[in-house]
Motif scaffolding. Structure first.
Motif, PDB file in Angstrom:
ATOM      1  N   GLY A  18      28.179 111.031 -50.362  1.00  0.00           N
ATOM      2  CA  GLY A  18      28.729 110.509 -51.609  1.00  0.00           C
ATOM      3  C   GLY A  18      27.735 110.016 -52.634  1.00  0.00           C
ATOM      4  O   GLY A  18      28.153 109.522 -53.693  1.00  0.00           O
ATOM      5  N   LYS A  19      26.425 110.153 -52.377  1.00  0.00           N
ATOM      6  CA  LYS A  19      25.468 109.540 -53.307  1.00  0.00           C
ATOM      7  C   LYS A  19      25.524 110.152 -54.713  1.00  0.00           C
ATOM      8  O   LYS A  19      25.440 109.434 -55.710  1.00  0.00           O
ATOM      9  N   ALA A  20      25.645 111.480 -54.810  1.00  0.00           N
ATOM     10  CA  ALA A  20      25.607 112.113 -56.135  1.00  0.00           C
ATOM     11  C   ALA A  20      26.814 111.725 -56.976  1.00  0.00           C
ATOM     12  O   ALA A  20      26.699 111.553 -58.197  1.00  0.00           O
ATOM     13  N   LEU A  21      27.979 111.572 -56.359  1.00  0.00           N
ATOM     14  CA  LEU A  21      29.148 111.122 -57.116  1.00  0.00           C
ATOM     15  C   LEU A  21      29.051 109.632 -57.424  1.00  0.00           C
ATOM     16  O   LEU A  21      29.380 109.192 -58.529  1.00  0.00           O
ATOM     17  N   ALA A  22      28.601 108.846 -56.451  1.00  0.00           N
ATOM     18  CA  ALA A  22      28.444 107.412 -56.704  1.00  0.00           C
ATOM     19  C   ALA A  22      27.452 107.158 -57.831  1.00  0.00           C
ATOM     20  O   ALA A  22      27.610 106.204 -58.607  1.00  0.00           O
ATOM     21  N   ALA A  23      26.431 108.011 -57.949  1.00  0.00           N
ATOM     22  CA  ALA A  23      25.452 107.855 -59.026  1.00  0.00           C
ATOM     23  C   ALA A  23      26.084 108.022 -60.406  1.00  0.00           C
ATOM     24  O   ALA A  23      25.531 107.565 -61.410  1.00  0.00           O
ATOM     25  N   ARG A  24      27.254 108.654 -60.442  1.00  0.00           N
ATOM     26  CA  ARG A  24      27.968 108.844 -61.707  1.00  0.00           C
ATOM     27  C   ARG A  24      28.925 107.693 -62.007  1.00  0.00           C
ATOM     28  O   ARG A  24      29.658 107.741 -62.988  1.00  0.00           O
ATOM     29  N   GLY A  25      28.937 106.680 -61.130  1.00  0.00           N
ATOM     30  CA  GLY A  25      29.728 105.490 -61.423  1.00  0.00           C
ATOM     31  C   GLY A  25      31.080 105.431 -60.759  1.00  0.00           C
ATOM     32  O   GLY A  25      32.048 104.958 -61.353  1.00  0.00           O
ATOM     33  N   VAL A  26      31.177 105.922 -59.502  1.00  0.00           N
ATOM     34  CA  VAL A  26      32.412 105.767 -58.741  1.00  0.00           C
ATOM     35  C   VAL A  26      32.075 105.213 -57.365  1.00  0.00           C
ATOM     36  O   VAL A  26      30.921 105.243 -56.927  1.00  0.00           O
TER      37      VAL A  26
ATOM     38  N   VAL B 178      34.351 113.479 -61.977  1.00  0.00           N
ATOM     39  CA  VAL B 178      34.216 112.036 -62.179  1.00  0.00           C
ATOM     40  C   VAL B 178      34.859 111.600 -63.497  1.00  0.00           C
ATOM     41  O   VAL B 178      35.472 110.525 -63.572  1.00  0.00           O
ATOM     42  N   ALA B 179      34.759 112.424 -64.525  1.00  0.00           N
ATOM     43  CA  ALA B 179      35.420 112.092 -65.792  1.00  0.00           C
ATOM     44  C   ALA B 179      36.920 111.961 -65.590  1.00  0.00           C
ATOM     45  O   ALA B 179      37.574 111.067 -66.154  1.00  0.00           O
TER      46      ALA B 179
ATOM     47  N   SER C 211      28.626 103.299 -52.599  1.00  0.00           N
ATOM     48  CA  SER C 211      28.829 102.532 -53.822  1.00  0.00           C
ATOM     49  C   SER C 211      27.478 102.264 -54.483  1.00  0.00           C
ATOM     50  O   SER C 211      26.488 101.997 -53.778  1.00  0.00           O
ATOM     51  N   PRO C 212      27.389 102.337 -55.811  1.00  0.00           N
ATOM     52  CA  PRO C 212      26.130 101.978 -56.475  1.00  0.00           C
ATOM     53  C   PRO C 212      25.767 100.531 -56.181  1.00  0.00           C
ATOM     54  O   PRO C 212      26.641  99.648 -56.167  1.00  0.00           O
ATOM     55  N   ALA C 213      24.496 100.272 -55.956  1.00  0.00           N
ATOM     56  CA  ALA C 213      24.064  98.900 -55.694  1.00  0.00           C
ATOM     57  C   ALA C 213      24.210  98.036 -56.940  1.00  0.00           C
ATOM     58  O   ALA C 213      24.437  96.827 -56.844  1.00  0.00           O
TER      59      ALA C 213
END
Length: 502
Positions: A124-132, A437-438, A93-95
Motif C-alpha cells: 500500500g505504500k504507493a497509494l498511501a503516498a498519494r494521501g490515503v 485515489v482522486a 498510512s502516511p507518517a
C-alpha cells in the motif's frame, strides 16, 4: 500537522505497534475478528479478543487454506502460510498527515479460493503516498468461506452460507470503529477489489448487512456468472460431507473435519467462483438487485480488461467450443453475433471476444444503468494497456488481473512485470493510481468528472460513456461514447439464459 514518531496506535481491542518505513507507518496482521475455528467454523465472525500491553503488528498473518502453487501461478504471488485462523488485516498510512485521510479497503481476487491481503502487488505504500490510508483484508476462502449444509442450517436457526462475505463485513465494521487511530476518515471509505474481490464489492453493495459500512465502490473485472442457488449449495454441501464418509452429517461432525481437507477438493465438489444466494447476507441474487436498482446508493467505478477471456480456461470454458455450440443449437443467434463482430475470423477468436463481453464487459453496462436508476455517478473504464516489452506475450490485450499492479502503482513489486517494465510503463501506472485515489478522495453524488490526463467523465444524466485506459495495448487515454453498446445491450438481455459455467 500530525507526525507520530512511532507506529504505536490504540484500538478498541488494545495497543498495536507497527513498523515505520520510508515515511509510512505499516501495521500487518491485525485481528479484526476472533479465529473462526472449532465451534466458530461456519459461523458469523465474532469480535476479536482484547489484549493487555502492546501487540506487535509487524508481520502478515496466515492466509486461508488454499492451493499455494495455483496462487503463485495466477493469484498474484506466494500467499505464505495457511491457517483456519486467518481473519487479519493490514494498514498503510502516511507518517505525516494534516487531517483524517480517505480510506481505501482492498478485497483480493482469486475466485474465492486463493489469495491473501499480504501479496506483493497489494503493497500500500504507493497509494498511501498519494494521501490515503490503505487497508487489505484476508477472508475465509473455499468451503471454509462459502458452504451450506442442512445440519449447519438447522443448528444455527438461520441461513448463513457466505462466511467470506461476513468476514469482509466484519473487517469494514472494524474499520469504522478503529481507522481514526491510523489517520483515516471513517466517513470516507472506498471499497475496491478485482475479480472475486470486485464481485465481493457488488455483493456487499447488495447486502442489507453492509448498509453504511462504506461510501464508494470500485469494481474491477467482476463477472456476470449467476450466484449459486441455495438448493445447489445445499446439495453440494451434502456431497462434500458424503465424500468424507458423513452420509447424515451433524454440525459437530462437519466442524471436526480437518481445516486443510477442503481446499484440494476438485470437480463437482469444488465451490463455484460466486457467492450463494438465499441467506442473510445475500437474500436475493446479486444481479437481480442491480437489475432492479436496489443496490446501496454510492458513487462507483466499474470496468474490465481487453483480454478477460484469458481466465476462461480456469473456468473450464472452451472458447471455440462455445461458437460451435451456437452453430449446432442457435444458428440464428450465431448469425446475429457475427453481425455484431464484423471482421472477426475463426471460432477461437470470435469465442474469445464473445465470452469476454458476455462474462465481463457487459457488467459495466449493467452497473451503469443501475447507478443511473439511483441517481449516482458511475465511471466506466476499459483497460487495454500492455507493458511495452510484453506485447508479444499478451497478444490479445490485457489479461484478467493485469490492471492490478497499475492501480497500486506497484509494477516493480509484481511478477512478472518487475522483470521488464520501463519508465514509460511506470509513468502510465502512476496516472491510473492517481485516478483511483482522486475518486476515493473527492467523488461524491454530485461529481461528474475525475481529473487526469483526460477528464474522466461519469455516466450521469443518462450518458453512456467510458474511459479507454490504453489504446490497442499502447499508452493513451480516450473517452468513448456508447462503447460496444449494441453488443452489450444484447448480452444484458440474454445474460440469465446464457452466462453459466456449464
Amino acid at each position: 500537522m500530525e507526525n507520530p514518531s512511532t507506529a504505536l496506535v490504540h484500538t478498541r481491542q488494545g495497543s498495536l505497534l507497527g513498523c515505520s518505513e520510508e515515511g509510512f507507518h505499516i501495521w500487518r496482521g491485525i485481528p479484526f475478528a476472533a479465529p473462526p475455528t472449532g465451534e466458530l467454523r461456519w459461523r458469523a465472525p465474532q469480535p476479536p479478543q482484547s489484549w493487555q500491553g502492546v501487540r506487535m503488528a509487524d508481520s502478515f498473518s496466515a492466509a486461508s487454506w488454499q492451493n499455494s502453487e495455483y496462487c503463485q501461478q495466477v493469484g498474484g504471488g506466494d500467499p505464505g502460510q495457511f491457517s483456519e485462523d486467518c481473519l487479519y488485516l493490514n494498514i498503510w498510512s502516511p507518517a505525516t498527515r494534516k487531517k483524517p485521510l480517505p480510506v481505501m479497503v482492498w478485497l483480493h481476487g482469486g475466485g474465492f479460493t486463493i489469495g491473501s491481503g499480504g501479496l506483493a502487488p497489494y503493497d500500500g505504500k504507493a497509494l498511501a503516498a498519494r494521501g490515503v490510508v490503505l487497508v487489505t483484508v484476508n477472508y475465509r476462502l473455499g468451503h471454509l468461506g462459502f458452504f451450506a449444509h442442512p445440519a449447519l442450517e438447522a443448528q444455527a436457526g438461520e441461513r448463513l452460507y457466505n462466511f467470506g462475505l461476513l468476514d469482509q463485513i466484519a473487517a469494514l465494521r472494524w474499520v469504522q470503529e478503529n481507522i481514526a487511530a491510523f489517520g483515516g476518515d471513517a466517513a470516507n471509505v472506498t471499497l475496491f477489489g478485482e475479480s472475486a474481490g470486485g464481485r465481493s464489492v457488488m455483493a456487499l453493495m447488495a447486502s442489507p448487512l453492509a448498509t453504511g459500512l462504506f461510501h464508494k465502490g470500485i469494481i474491477q473485472s467482476s463477472y456476470t456468472l449467476p450466484d449459486t442457488p441455495r438448493a445447489t449449495a445445499l446439495a453440494k454441501g451434502k456431497a462434500v460431507a458424503a465424500h468424507f464418509g458423513l452420509q447424515n452429517a451433524t454440525a459437530d461432525q462437519l466442524r471436526a473435519l480437518p481445516a486443510d481437507a477442503f481446499w484440494s477438493l476438485d470437480g463437482a465438489l469444488k465451490i463455484a467462483p460466486t457467492p450463494i444466494a438465499g441467506d442473510s447476507v445475500s437474500p436475493e441474487p446479486m444481479l437481480d438487485t442491480f437489475f432492479a436498482g436496489r443496490q446501496h446508493s454510492m458513487p462507483v467505478i466499474v470496468g474490465s480488461n481487453s483480454d478477460e477471456a484469458s481466465v476462461m480456461a480456469e473456468f473450464g470454458v472452451d472458447l471455440a467450443g462455445q461458437i460451435e455450440k451456437l452453430r449446432r443449437e442457435q444458428r440464428l443467434g450465431l448469425g446475429l453475433i457475427r453481425l455484431l463482430y464484423p471482421g472477426v475470423k475463426g471460432d477461437a477468436e470470435l469465442g474469445r471476444q464473445v465470452c469476454r463481453d458476455m462474462a465481463f464487459t457487459t457488467l459495466g453496462l449493467v452497473v451503469m444503468q443501475a447507478q443511473q436508476r439511483v441517481g449516482q455517478p458511475c465511471w466506466r473504464y476499459w483497460f487495454d494497456y500492455v507493458a511495452e516489452a510484453a506485447h508479444d506475450v499478451y497478444v490479445n490485450g490485457a489479461w484478467h488481473g493485469n490492471e492490478v499492479p497499475y492501480v497500486f502503482d506497484n509494477l516493480l513489486l509484481a511478477e512478472p512485470s518487475n522483470r521488464y517494465v520501463n519508465a514509460r510503463d511506470l509513468a502510465f501506472a502512476a496516472h491510473i493510481a492517481d485516478y483511483w485515489v482522486a475518486f476515493a478522495a473527492h467523488a461524491t453524488r454530485h461529481s461528474d468528472a475525475l481529473p487526469g490526463p483526460v477528464n474522466w467523465k461519469a455516466c450521469v444524466r443518462g450518458r453512456d460513456r467510458l474511459l479507454r485506459i490504453g489504446l490497442n495495448k499502447h499508452a493513451g487515454f480516450r473517452m468513448a461514447n456508447r462503447f460496444m453498446r449494441a453488443r452489450l445491450s444484447l448480452f444484458r438481455r440474454v445474460m440469465h439464459q446464457h452466462v453459466k459455467l456449464d
